[in-house]
Design a protein around this motif. Structure first.
Motif, mmCIF file in Angstrom:
data_model
loop_
_atom_site.group_PDB
_atom_site.id
_atom_site.type_symbol
_atom_site.label_atom_id
_atom_site.label_comp_id
_atom_site.label_asym_id
_atom_site.label_seq_id
_atom_site.Cartn_x
_atom_site.Cartn_y
_atom_site.Cartn_z
ATOM 1 N N LEU A 194 0.996 -8.568 -0.144
ATOM 2 C CA LEU A 194 1.310 -8.174 1.233
ATOM 3 C C LEU A 194 2.606 -8.827 1.659
ATOM 4 O O LEU A 194 2.723 -10.052 1.676
ATOM 5 C CB LEU A 194 0.169 -8.556 2.181
ATOM 6 N N GLU A 195 3.571 -7.975 1.989
ATOM 7 C CA GLU A 195 4.895 -8.469 2.336
ATOM 8 C C GLU A 195 4.958 -9.098 3.718
ATOM 9 O O GLU A 195 4.293 -8.640 4.639
ATOM 10 C CB GLU A 195 5.915 -7.318 2.250
ATOM 11 N N HIS A 196 5.741 -10.164 3.813
ATOM 12 C CA HIS A 196 6.148 -10.709 5.101
ATOM 13 C C HIS A 196 7.653 -10.913 5.003
ATOM 14 O O HIS A 196 8.237 -10.787 3.939
ATOM 15 C CB HIS A 196 5.448 -12.029 5.405
ATOM 16 N N ALA A 210 8.118 -9.728 -7.709
ATOM 17 C CA ALA A 210 9.440 -9.109 -7.549
ATOM 18 C C ALA A 210 9.377 -8.006 -6.491
ATOM 19 O O ALA A 210 10.313 -7.807 -5.719
ATOM 20 C CB ALA A 210 9.913 -8.545 -8.892
ATOM 21 N N HIS A 211 8.245 -7.308 -6.435
ATOM 22 C CA HIS A 211 8.054 -6.250 -5.432
ATOM 23 C C HIS A 211 8.026 -6.864 -4.021
ATOM 24 O O HIS A 211 8.788 -6.452 -3.141
ATOM 25 C CB HIS A 211 6.748 -5.501 -5.736
ATOM 26 N N GLU A 212 7.172 -7.864 -3.838
ATOM 27 C CA GLU A 212 7.024 -8.434 -2.487
ATOM 28 C C GLU A 212 8.296 -9.174 -2.054
ATOM 29 O O GLU A 212 8.645 -9.190 -0.872
ATOM 30 C CB GLU A 212 5.804 -9.364 -2.423
ATOM 31 N N TYR A 213 8.984 -9.772 -3.006
ATOM 32 C CA TYR A 213 10.259 -10.449 -2.725
ATOM 33 C C TYR A 213 11.282 -9.436 -2.202
ATOM 34 O O TYR A 213 11.962 -9.671 -1.198
ATOM 35 C CB TYR A 213 10.726 -11.085 -4.034
ATOM 36 N N THR A 214 11.349 -8.276 -2.883
ATOM 37 C CA THR A 214 12.274 -7.219 -2.472
ATOM 38 C C THR A 214 11.996 -6.762 -1.038
ATOM 39 O O THR A 214 12.913 -6.436 -0.282
ATOM 40 C CB THR A 214 12.154 -6.017 -3.439
ATOM 41 N N HIS A 215 10.703 -6.773 -0.655
ATOM 42 C CA HIS A 215 10.330 -6.315 0.688
ATOM 43 C C HIS A 215 10.976 -7.132 1.806
ATOM 44 O O HIS A 215 11.089 -6.652 2.935
ATOM 45 C CB HIS A 215 8.815 -6.366 0.859
ATOM 46 N N SER A 216 11.370 -8.362 1.499
ATOM 47 C CA SER A 216 12.015 -9.150 2.549
ATOM 48 C C SER A 216 13.233 -8.399 3.081
ATOM 49 O O SER A 216 13.511 -8.401 4.286
ATOM 50 C CB SER A 216 12.410 -10.521 2.005
ATOM 51 N N TYR A 241 11.049 2.648 1.747
ATOM 52 C CA TYR A 241 10.403 1.347 1.987
ATOM 53 C C TYR A 241 9.603 0.917 0.749
ATOM 54 O O TYR A 241 9.785 -0.184 0.236
ATOM 55 C CB TYR A 241 9.505 1.479 3.217
ATOM 56 N N GLU A 242 8.703 1.771 0.282
ATOM 57 C CA GLU A 242 7.889 1.406 -0.881
ATOM 58 C C GLU A 242 8.484 1.932 -2.191
ATOM 59 O O GLU A 242 8.418 1.252 -3.204
ATOM 60 C CB GLU A 242 6.458 1.928 -0.728
ATOM 61 N N GLY A 243 9.052 3.126 -2.155
ATOM 62 C CA GLY A 243 9.556 3.730 -3.398
ATOM 63 C C GLY A 243 10.683 2.919 -4.015
ATOM 64 O O GLY A 243 10.666 2.620 -5.212
ATOM 65 N N TYR A 271 4.245 8.211 -2.720
ATOM 66 C CA TYR A 271 5.641 7.822 -2.432
ATOM 67 C C TYR A 271 6.016 6.502 -3.104
ATOM 68 O O TYR A 271 7.191 6.222 -3.267
ATOM 69 C CB TYR A 271 5.862 7.724 -0.912
ATOM 70 N N TYR A 272 5.047 5.710 -3.514
ATOM 71 C CA TYR A 272 5.358 4.465 -4.246
ATOM 72 C C TYR A 272 6.016 4.800 -5.590
ATOM 73 O O TYR A 272 7.182 4.516 -5.811
ATOM 74 C CB TYR A 272 4.087 3.675 -4.547
ATOM 75 N N VAL A 273 5.210 5.365 -6.479
ATOM 76 C CA VAL A 273 5.670 5.521 -7.861
ATOM 77 C C VAL A 273 6.591 6.724 -8.033
ATOM 78 O O VAL A 273 7.585 6.649 -8.754
ATOM 79 C CB VAL A 273 4.476 5.582 -8.832
HETATM 80 ZN ZN LIG Z 1 5.167 -2.695 -1.129
#
Ligand SMILES: [Zn+2]
Length: 363
Positions: free
Chosen positions: A12-14, A41-47, A75-77, A146-148
């Motif tokens: 879960l991103e913050h 790496a995914h959640e880090y990118t979300h920052s 956002y997710e893709g 939309y993610y993958v």
């Molecule tokens: Zn995500």
């Protein structure tokens, strides 16, 4: 970060941290935990992608303003794209593991039967209408694709930028221009579809609005696989296991026969977790929660079923299953003779190996 087999798995991103939960042996069994390795790496990118830069309709100034997710494929893709790329570039996964993951994703979404009626853009409504509740015939309904599929579209965009710029630019340049503004600021900066197109055009001029519209907002019977080809690879199926799919299967006690019989099976008890729409298993009348009790007259084991799929290829004799549906036992015959099929990326000789460049650390 939680290492636990008690709590559920989560990422879960913050803005300045993230909440991550992985299996208890994530670090101690490093060799086998690679299928979970893109998480940080995914959640880090979300920052940057999501928390700092956010789609305008996902940003609510107050809790009274409803959110919409029309740009979740950014956002997710694109976060899914960078999560996989950064995991490989930083050495959390090897290039081969990254490629196996990509082959599996490309194959899974290419085989997604719901793509015959539902464009990716429509799946951005799923957080509102489905809220991740279990769906029947998920691959026909589609869910948060939309993610993958977003990841595959951004791979396509990255490769298009490389081609158009004669390999001098890439999606890295887009990311730097789009996310790398107001360094250090934690004030949300919103964007629209036109802002995405504008920045892409600054990296390299092209009809990016149409490029994105075609892939996101229209029904496309095939997954966006052009990025693989421009990267120097094609998607193929062989009888050799995909290492990523096989390890993820072992970690969750699943037997993946998604691209042959069209099922993913719980190895412990033979119950079906996935039955793909229109697959050989589907046509034989199987559905999720059915339990395979016996294969060709012998008690179900994973090895026994794999052997039966192999044998049917040479014998041209249907595979016979004893299946338990609720309290009812019945016999099912599957006339499937194409053997084991697992997805892989195969190099297209005498073409630039852009995919290796993309997955390699920058110098
Ligand atoms: Zn995500």
């Amino acid at each position: 970060m939680a290492l636990t087999d008690e709590l559920g798995r989560i990422g879960l991103e913050h803005h300045q941290s993230s909440e991550d939960s992985v299996s208890e042996d994530y670090f101690t069994d490093w060799k086998h935990s690679f299928p979970q390795r893109d998480l940080l790496a995914h959640e880090y990118t979300h920052s940057w992608n999501g928390k700092y830069r956010r789609p305008a309709d996902l940003y609510g100034a107050t809790f009274n303003a409803p959110q919409r997710g029309s740009l979740l494929w950014v956002y997710e893709g694109q976060t899914e794209f960078w999560g996989n790329i950064l995991a490989a570039r930083s050495g959390l996964v090897s290039k081969e593991q990254g490629f196996d993951s990509l082959a599996l994703m490309a194959a899974t979404y290419d085989a997604q039967s719901g793509r015959t009626w539902r464009p990716v853009a429509d799946t951005t409504n799923d957080p509102i209408i489905a809220q991740r509740s279990p769906l029947s015939w998920r691959d026909f309904q589609r869910s948060e694709d939309y993610y993958v599929e977003g990841q595959l579209v951004w791979l396509d965009a990255d490769m298009m930028i490389r081609k158009l710029s004669h390999d001098t630019k890439s999606l890295d340049d887009f990311a730097k221009a789009f996310f790398g503004t107001n360094d250090g600021s934690i004030i949300v900066s919103t964007y629209t579809f036109d802002d995405v197109v504008l920045t892409l055009n600054k990296v390299v001029p092209y009809d990016w609005a149409r490029f994105l519209h075609d892939r996101i907002s229209t029904v496309q019977k095939r997954a966006p696989l052009n990025g693989l080809e421009a990267g120097g690879y094609k998607l193929v199926y062989t009888d050799k296991e995909n290492a990523f799919e096989a390890q993820a299967g072992k970690n969750y006690h699943r037997l993946p026969l998604r691209f042959s019989l069209g099922v993913i099976i719980n190895q412990k008890n033979g119950s079906l977790g996935t039955v793909a729409w229109d697959s050989p298993a589907y046509k034989a009348g199987l559905a999720i929660h059915d339990v395979i009790v016996a294969v060709n007259g012998d008690t179900f084991t994973s090895e026994g079923l794999v052997d039966a799929v192999k044998a049917a290829r040479s014998d041209k004799t249907p595979i016979t299953l004893l299946v338990k549906t609720g309290s009812h036992y019945h016999t099912v015959s599957i006339p499937y003779y194409d053997g084991l099929r697992y997805p892989h990326l195969e190099r297209i000789e005498n073409t630039p190996d852009r995919l290796t460049t993309l997955y390699s650390a920058r110098h």
